[in-house]
Enzyme design. Structure first.
Site, PDB file in Angstrom:
ATOM      1  N   GLY A  21       0.537  -0.867   0.049  1.00  0.00           N
ATOM      2  CA  GLY A  21       0.132   0.294   0.066  1.00  0.00           C
ATOM      3  C   GLY A  21       0.586   1.416  -0.013  1.00  0.00           C
ATOM      4  N   ILE A  22       0.342   2.204   0.685  1.00  0.00           N
ATOM      5  CA  ILE A  22       0.979   3.596   1.082  1.00  0.00           C
ATOM      6  C   ILE A  22       2.611   3.719   1.484  1.00  0.00           C
ATOM      7  CG2 ILE A  22       0.394   6.245   1.999  1.00  0.00           C
ATOM      8  CD1 ILE A  22      -2.408   5.444   1.459  1.00  0.00           C
ATOM      9  N   ASP A  41       7.255  -3.399   9.081  1.00  0.00           N
ATOM     10  CA  ASP A  41       5.542  -4.137   9.318  1.00  0.00           C
ATOM     11  C   ASP A  41       5.343  -5.412  10.357  1.00  0.00           C
ATOM     12  OD1 ASP A  41       3.337  -4.827   8.330  1.00  0.00           O
ATOM     13  OD2 ASP A  41       4.269  -3.918   6.635  1.00  0.00           O
ATOM     14  N   VAL A  70       4.401  -1.474  16.247  1.00  0.00           N
ATOM     15  CA  VAL A  70       3.978  -0.408  16.193  1.00  0.00           C
ATOM     16  C   VAL A  70       3.881   0.422  17.722  1.00  0.00           C
ATOM     17  CG1 VAL A  70       4.367   0.483  14.260  1.00  0.00           C
ATOM     18  CG2 VAL A  70       2.484   0.438  14.936  1.00  0.00           C
ATOM     19  N   ASN A  96       3.652   4.820   9.064  1.00  0.00           N
ATOM     20  CA  ASN A  96       3.082   5.009   7.937  1.00  0.00           C
ATOM     21  C   ASN A  96       1.915   3.793   8.380  1.00  0.00           C
ATOM     22  OD1 ASN A  96       1.932   5.165   5.041  1.00  0.00           O
ATOM     23  ND2 ASN A  96       2.278   3.024   5.851  1.00  0.00           N
ATOM     24  N   TYR A 162     -11.489   5.253  14.519  1.00  0.00           N
ATOM     25  CA  TYR A 162     -10.552   5.496  12.876  1.00  0.00           C
ATOM     26  C   TYR A 162     -10.583   6.884  13.173  1.00  0.00           C
ATOM     27  CZ  TYR A 162      -7.997   5.536   9.349  1.00  0.00           C
ATOM     28  OH  TYR A 162      -7.068   5.696   7.540  1.00  0.00           O
ATOM     29  N   GLY A 193      -6.548  11.168   0.703  1.00  0.00           N
ATOM     30  CA  GLY A 193      -8.347  10.695   0.797  1.00  0.00           C
ATOM     31  C   GLY A 193      -8.509   9.516   0.491  1.00  0.00           C
TER      32      GLY A 193
HETATM   33  N1  LIG Z   1      -6.003   3.548   2.303  1.00  0.00           N
HETATM   34  C1  LIG Z   1      -6.991   5.175   2.327  1.00  0.00           C
HETATM   35  O1  LIG Z   1      -7.592   5.436   1.668  1.00  0.00           O
HETATM   36  C2  LIG Z   1      -5.748   6.070   3.612  1.00  0.00           C
HETATM   37  C3  LIG Z   1      -4.607   5.794   4.454  1.00  0.00           C
HETATM   38  N2  LIG Z   1      -4.510   6.425   5.869  1.00  0.00           N
HETATM   39  C4  LIG Z   1      -3.313   6.191   6.191  1.00  0.00           C
HETATM   40  O2  LIG Z   1      -2.092   5.220   5.457  1.00  0.00           O
HETATM   41  C5  LIG Z   1      -1.430   4.533   5.985  1.00  0.00           C
HETATM   42  C6  LIG Z   1      -1.533   3.534   5.137  1.00  0.00           C
HETATM   43  O3  LIG Z   1      -2.508   3.205   4.581  1.00  0.00           O
HETATM   44  P1  LIG Z   1      -2.701   1.794   3.311  1.00  0.00           P
HETATM   45  O4  LIG Z   1      -1.558   1.755   2.727  1.00  0.00           O
HETATM   46  O5  LIG Z   1      -4.344   2.626   3.050  1.00  0.00           O
HETATM   47  O6  LIG Z   1      -2.999   0.519   4.492  1.00  0.00           O
HETATM   48  P2  LIG Z   1      -2.600  -0.970   4.031  1.00  0.00           P
HETATM   49  O7  LIG Z   1      -3.815  -1.373   5.156  1.00  0.00           O
HETATM   50  O8  LIG Z   1      -3.018  -1.400   2.654  1.00  0.00           O
HETATM   51  O9  LIG Z   1      -1.361  -1.086   4.969  1.00  0.00           O
HETATM   52  C7  LIG Z   1      -0.964  -0.873   5.841  1.00  0.00           C
HETATM   53  C8  LIG Z   1       0.279  -1.853   6.711  1.00  0.00           C
HETATM   54  O10 LIG Z   1       0.316  -1.701   7.899  1.00  0.00           O
HETATM   55  C9  LIG Z   1       0.930  -2.479   8.519  1.00  0.00           C
HETATM   56  N3  LIG Z   1       0.468  -2.583   9.853  1.00  0.00           N
HETATM   57  C10 LIG Z   1      -0.761  -2.782  10.702  1.00  0.00           C
HETATM   58  N4  LIG Z   1      -0.367  -2.988  12.176  1.00  0.00           N
HETATM   59  C11 LIG Z   1       0.652  -3.017  12.533  1.00  0.00           C
HETATM   60  C12 LIG Z   1       1.520  -3.061  13.560  1.00  0.00           C
HETATM   61  N5  LIG Z   1       0.814  -2.762  14.706  1.00  0.00           N
HETATM   62  N6  LIG Z   1       2.899  -2.858  13.841  1.00  0.00           N
HETATM   63  C13 LIG Z   1       3.044  -2.942  12.097  1.00  0.00           C
HETATM   64  N7  LIG Z   1       2.552  -2.285  11.241  1.00  0.00           N
HETATM   65  C14 LIG Z   1       0.990  -3.011  11.388  1.00  0.00           C
HETATM   66  C15 LIG Z   1      -0.532  -3.623   7.429  1.00  0.00           C
HETATM   67  O11 LIG Z   1       0.546  -4.952   8.261  1.00  0.00           O
HETATM   68  C16 LIG Z   1      -0.080  -3.100   5.975  1.00  0.00           C
HETATM   69  O12 LIG Z   1       0.643  -3.250   5.767  1.00  0.00           O
HETATM   70  C17 LIG Z   1      -2.577   4.322   7.477  1.00  0.00           C
HETATM   71  O13 LIG Z   1      -2.168   4.720   8.858  1.00  0.00           O
HETATM   72  C18 LIG Z   1      -3.980   4.920   7.315  1.00  0.00           C
HETATM   73  O14 LIG Z   1      -4.395   4.749   7.830  1.00  0.00           O
HETATM   74  C19 LIG Z   1      -5.070   7.503   5.189  1.00  0.00           C
HETATM   75  C20 LIG Z   1      -6.056   8.019   4.634  1.00  0.00           C
HETATM   76  C21 LIG Z   1      -6.563   7.658   3.623  1.00  0.00           C
HETATM   77  C1  LIG Z   2      -9.311   5.605   5.247  1.00  0.00           C
HETATM   78  C2  LIG Z   2      -9.142   6.770   5.201  1.00  0.00           C
HETATM   79  O1  LIG Z   2      -8.341   7.188   6.108  1.00  0.00           O
HETATM   80  C3  LIG Z   2      -9.508   7.203   3.847  1.00  0.00           C
HETATM   81  C4  LIG Z   2     -10.431   8.746   4.524  1.00  0.00           C
HETATM   82  O2  LIG Z   2     -10.756   6.666   2.965  1.00  0.00           O
END
Ligand SMILES: NC(=O)C1=CN([C@@H]2O[C@H](COP(=O)(O)OP(=O)(O)OC[C@H]3O[C@@H](n4cnc5c(N)ncnc54)[C@H](O)[C@@H]3O)[C@@H](O)[C@H]2O)C=CC1
Ligand SMILES: CC(=O)C(C)=O
Length: 266
Positions: A21-22, A41, A70, A96, A162, A193
């Site tokens: 992901g991000i 991770d 984390v 992240n 959240y 977003g």
């Molecule tokens: N996807 C979206 O639309 C949005 C995401 N975000 C934020 O961006 C960040 C990344 O999101 P995504 O890549 O979409 O999520 P994702 O679910 O694809 O990836 C998140 C990663 O964090 C890891 N993770 C979860 N719990 C953990 C822990 N306790 N210790 C270490 N690693 C852990 C997971 O194993 C995963 O690889 C998050 O903080 C999310 O809240 C913010 C706004 C929008």
């Molecule tokens: C997952 C998240 O932060 C949103 C805005 O969709």
């Protein structure tokens, strides 16, 4: 005697939640920018994490894969120590890692609330402080960057706990920026977003269930509110984090900035 890191050595970064992901997008972008990158991770993500590190090494940059939860101070401290030992210093830390849960406030158990706060807020607190201690000891300043969200400004339905965790990240980012400015450390957060990752697959599935829609229809409905007309990609977020991690952002601190294609305007 403490040896100070060489100013000419490549800059280094740690990215948590980097197996996909991000986080993966950010790690790869920072490597493309010329930084050596440690990706971290959960242990369950070891295979994906090793793939990210291998992809970075193919570009000619040094990479290190370290598993850490984390929510554990032992893990976040060991992560920073391990990376500082391996690369010689830590210049950038991107907190992240995060989780999302789709639930109304009335349906959220205290345990579920704690779980969200544990990863999204306590995890960022432990990450920020571990990174700051190292940067202060180095005497080099640094860039600490956190994952907030547009819902840190205005909640989405069924993302209440959240959203609260991400508002917390905004507050922590401001407090950390104030406390560590004197050490040359800037602290900022990114607020994406709707990014097309595994997290939104989960949100779509749960929102679709709650609203009686087919799978894939909830994200489509929410995406209609994006002025730029498309769902965000990890690379869109990574481009902004690249700026926050660079010296170009040296005069910016304490900010949580929306990078959302125009869902909300500030
Ligand atoms: N996807 C979206 O639309 C949005 C995401 N975000 C934020 O961006 C960040 C990344 O999101 P995504 O890549 O979409 O999520 P994702 O679910 O694809 O990836 C998140 C990663 O964090 C890891 N993770 C979860 N719990 C953990 C822990 N306790 N210790 C270490 N690693 C852990 C997971 O194993 C995963 O690889 C998050 O903080 C999310 O809240 C913010 C706004 C929008
Ligand atoms: C997952 C998240 O932060 C949103 C805005 O969709």
């Amino acid at each position: 005697m403490t040896t100070q890191p060489s100013a000419s050595a490549p800059r280094t970064a740690i990215v948590t939640g980097a197996a996909r992901g991000i986080g993966r997008g950010i790690a790869e972008r920072l490597a493309a920018d010329g930084l050596d990158v440690a990706v971290s991770d959960l242990p369950a993500m070891r295979t994906e994490l090793d793939e990210v590190a291998a992809a970075i090494e193919k570009t000619g940059r040094r990479a290190l894969a370290v598993t850490a939860d984390v929510t554990s101070q032992d893990d976040t401290d060991a992560l920073v120590q391990n990376v500082a030992g391996h690369f010689g210093k830590v210049d950038v830390y991107v907190a992240n890692a995060g989780i999302a849960r789709v639930t109304s406030l009335l349906d959220t158990s205290p345990e579920e609330f704690d779980q969200i706060m544990d990863v999204n807020l306590r995890g960022v607190f432990l990450s920020y402080t571990a990174a700051a201690r190292q940067m202060i000891a180095q005497g080099t300043g640094g860039k600490i960057i956190g994952a907030a969200s547009i819902v840190a400004y205005r909640p989405f339905a069924l993302l209440g706990p959240y959203s609260a965790s991400k508002w917390g990240v905004r507050g922590l980012t401001q407090a950390a920026a104030m406390e560590w400015a004197a050490h040359g450390i800037t602290v900022n957060a990114y607020c994406p977003g709707i990014v097309g990752t595994a997290m939104w697959e989960l949100i779509d599935e749960k929102l679709a269930q709650a609203e009686g829609l087919d799978k894939g229809q909830a994200i489509k409905k929410y995406a209609e509110g994006i002025a730029l007309g498309r769902v965000e990609e990890p690379a869109d977020v990574a481009a902004f984090v690249s700026y926050l991690a660079s010296t170009d952002s040296d005069y910016m601190t304490g900010q949580s900035v929306m990078i959302d294609g125009g869902i909300q305007f500030s």
